[in-house]
Design an enzyme around this catalytic site. Structure first.
Site, PDB file in Angstrom:
ATOM      1  N   THR A 185      10.397  -0.309 -31.319  1.00  0.00           N
ATOM      2  CA  THR A 185      11.865  -0.697 -30.674  1.00  0.00           C
ATOM      3  C   THR A 185      11.840  -0.711 -29.135  1.00  0.00           C
ATOM      4  OG1 THR A 185      12.928   0.262 -32.365  1.00  0.00           O
ATOM      5  CG2 THR A 185      14.249   0.271 -30.210  1.00  0.00           C
ATOM      6  N   ARG A 213      20.592  -2.630 -44.000  1.00  0.00           N
ATOM      7  CA  ARG A 213      20.782  -1.055 -43.286  1.00  0.00           C
ATOM      8  C   ARG A 213      20.805  -1.381 -41.694  1.00  0.00           C
ATOM      9  NH1 ARG A 213      17.280   0.962 -38.863  1.00  0.00           N
ATOM     10  NH2 ARG A 213      16.989   3.147 -39.204  1.00  0.00           N
ATOM     11  N   VAL A 214      21.566  -0.640 -41.016  1.00  0.00           N
ATOM     12  CA  VAL A 214      21.876  -0.718 -39.723  1.00  0.00           C
ATOM     13  C   VAL A 214      21.669   0.654 -38.981  1.00  0.00           C
ATOM     14  CG1 VAL A 214      23.664  -0.657 -37.655  1.00  0.00           C
ATOM     15  CG2 VAL A 214      23.691  -2.313 -39.809  1.00  0.00           C
ATOM     16  N   GLY A 215      20.559   0.419 -37.979  1.00  0.00           N
ATOM     17  CA  GLY A 215      20.114   1.703 -37.267  1.00  0.00           C
ATOM     18  C   GLY A 215      20.922   2.337 -36.266  1.00  0.00           C
ATOM     19  N   ASP A 216      20.178   2.967 -35.286  1.00  0.00           N
ATOM     20  CA  ASP A 216      21.111   3.798 -34.195  1.00  0.00           C
ATOM     21  C   ASP A 216      21.184   2.723 -32.897  1.00  0.00           C
ATOM     22  OD1 ASP A 216      18.156   4.020 -34.089  1.00  0.00           O
ATOM     23  OD2 ASP A 216      18.581   5.135 -32.168  1.00  0.00           O
ATOM     24  N   GLY A 237      13.521   5.742 -32.377  1.00  0.00           N
ATOM     25  CA  GLY A 237      13.169   6.755 -33.497  1.00  0.00           C
ATOM     26  C   GLY A 237      13.606   6.766 -34.754  1.00  0.00           C
TER      27      GLY A 237
HETATM   28  N1  ASP Z   1      15.562   3.281 -33.967  1.00  0.00           N
HETATM   29  C1  ASP Z   1      15.234   2.309 -34.601  1.00  0.00           C
HETATM   30  C2  ASP Z   1      15.892   2.417 -36.102  1.00  0.00           C
HETATM   31  O1  ASP Z   1      16.186   3.247 -36.648  1.00  0.00           O
HETATM   32  C3  ASP Z   1      13.773   2.006 -35.136  1.00  0.00           C
HETATM   33  C4  ASP Z   1      12.745   2.556 -33.699  1.00  0.00           C
HETATM   34  O2  ASP Z   1      13.150   2.868 -32.804  1.00  0.00           O
HETATM   35  O3  ASP Z   1      11.739   2.439 -34.119  1.00  0.00           O
HETATM   36  O4  ASP Z   1      16.558   1.173 -36.388  1.00  0.00           O
END
Ligand code: ASP
Length: 319
Positions: A185, A213-216, A237
């Site tokens: 990311t 799916r949605v991430g942070d 992360g």
């Molecule tokens: N934080 C990102 C997510 O969960 C993934 C990543 O940072 O590698 O979508």
């Protein structure tokens, strides 16, 4: 004499100038020595350097932090090595769904997108949502229709596919009991000559995520946050754990309520996500230009450059 001294002091202060600078990341994960060939390692470091230079050049000319973070993130979206834009991870269905967010620390305005499949630069779309709509977050088809209405470039979903992204998914599937994996990311935080902070984050999300799916990253206050009174933050992360511990706003709140510095607050918030089960990392900077780049994974692609001449490009634990 006294007038002369005051003049000298004022001149020295003007020469030192208001601090400005930028800090970026290209993702936290198993970034350990020996994992990459020297050529690939060089390419990662050059990719970080290029993104840093794109953002810093804007700040140096007196441009806004918002432009700097957008430029740095866009540079990494265009780089197939990183998990954002071209090079984004694949979902379990073999498609790409992109998330991004941007925030202005001066006004607390923010824009974000999730589940984007055809917009070439998700960070550009997030910025337009912030500036041209009354909304903060848009998703999927509606967001893409808005992108089209604004003349943004749309591409087929396969545009984002790279041999590396396909190989990563295949490798994950070969492993027994494979866990969702963090990937590279990208994000940036900048402080401009006017003392304003901005943050931006862009990602394809976790490798092998379920479609939808949605991430942070696109959640304001979780993966992305900026407030001139405290700090700017961009996270990377295992998103689910970052969401549950509201990492980025937690850092800002700790600084505001406890009066602690950005480094201490960042470590404390990151530890909460990690203890819950989700390792990762982040970059953050306060309005005086203090930078921190903590991570609880073996390594993190990261870099910073400040107007005082300091800077670094690192990927492993110590270099
Ligand atoms: N934080 C990102 C997510 O969960 C993934 C990543 O940072 O590698 O979508």
């Amino acid at each position: 004499m006294r007038v002369f001294l005051a003049f000298l002091l004022a001149a020295a202060f003007a020469a030192a100038g208001t601090p400005f600078g930028i800090v970026i990341h290209g993702g936290a994960g198993t970034v350990v020595p020996g994992r990459f060939t020297p050529e690939v390692e060089k390419a990662y470091r050059e990719g970080l350097e290029k993104a840093l230079a794109a953002g810093y050049a804007i700040l140096e000319k007196g441009g806004p932090a918002l432009d700097a973070v957008e430029a740095a993130v866009r540079s990494m979206e265009e780089n197939p090595l990183f998990n954002a834009g071209v090079g984004a991870t694949l979902t379990r269905a073999g498609t790409h769904e992109l998330d991004a967010a941007i925030m202005d620390g001066a006004t607390l305005k923010a824009g974000s997108v999730a589940g984007i499949q055809h917009v070439k630069s998700p960070i550009g779309l997030a910025r337009l949502i912030m500036e041209k709509t009354p909304h903060v977050m848009m998703i999927g088809e509606g967001a893409e229709a808005f992108a089209r209405s604004q003349g943004l470039e749309l591409v087929p979903n396969t545009f984002f596919r790279t041999p590396k992204a396909v190989a990563d998914l295949e490798k994950l599937r070969e492993r027994e009991k494979a866990k969702p994996t963090t990937k590279d990311t990208v994000g940036a935080v900048a402080l401009d000559r006017n003392g304003h902070l901005a943050s931006a984050t862009s990602t394809g999300g976790m490798l092998d995520k379920l479609p939808g799916r949605v991430g942070d990253a696109p959640l304001i206050g979780v993966g992305t946050y900026a407030d001139d009174r405290t700090c700017g933050v961009s996270c990377t992360g295992w998103g689910e754990f970052f969401i549950r511990t509201v990492v980025a706003y937690d850092i800002s709140a700790q600084m505001a309520y406890l009066g602690i510095d950005v480094d201490k607050a960042a470590h404390a918030s990151l530890d909460k996500a990690t203890k819950l089960g989700g390792p990762g990392g982040l970059v953050a900077m306060d309005a005086k230009g203090h930078v921190t780049m903590p991570f609880t994974t073996p390594g993190m692609f990261r870099a910073f450059r400040l107007s005082d001449g300091t800077g670094a490009v690192r990927m492993y634990a110590d270099n």
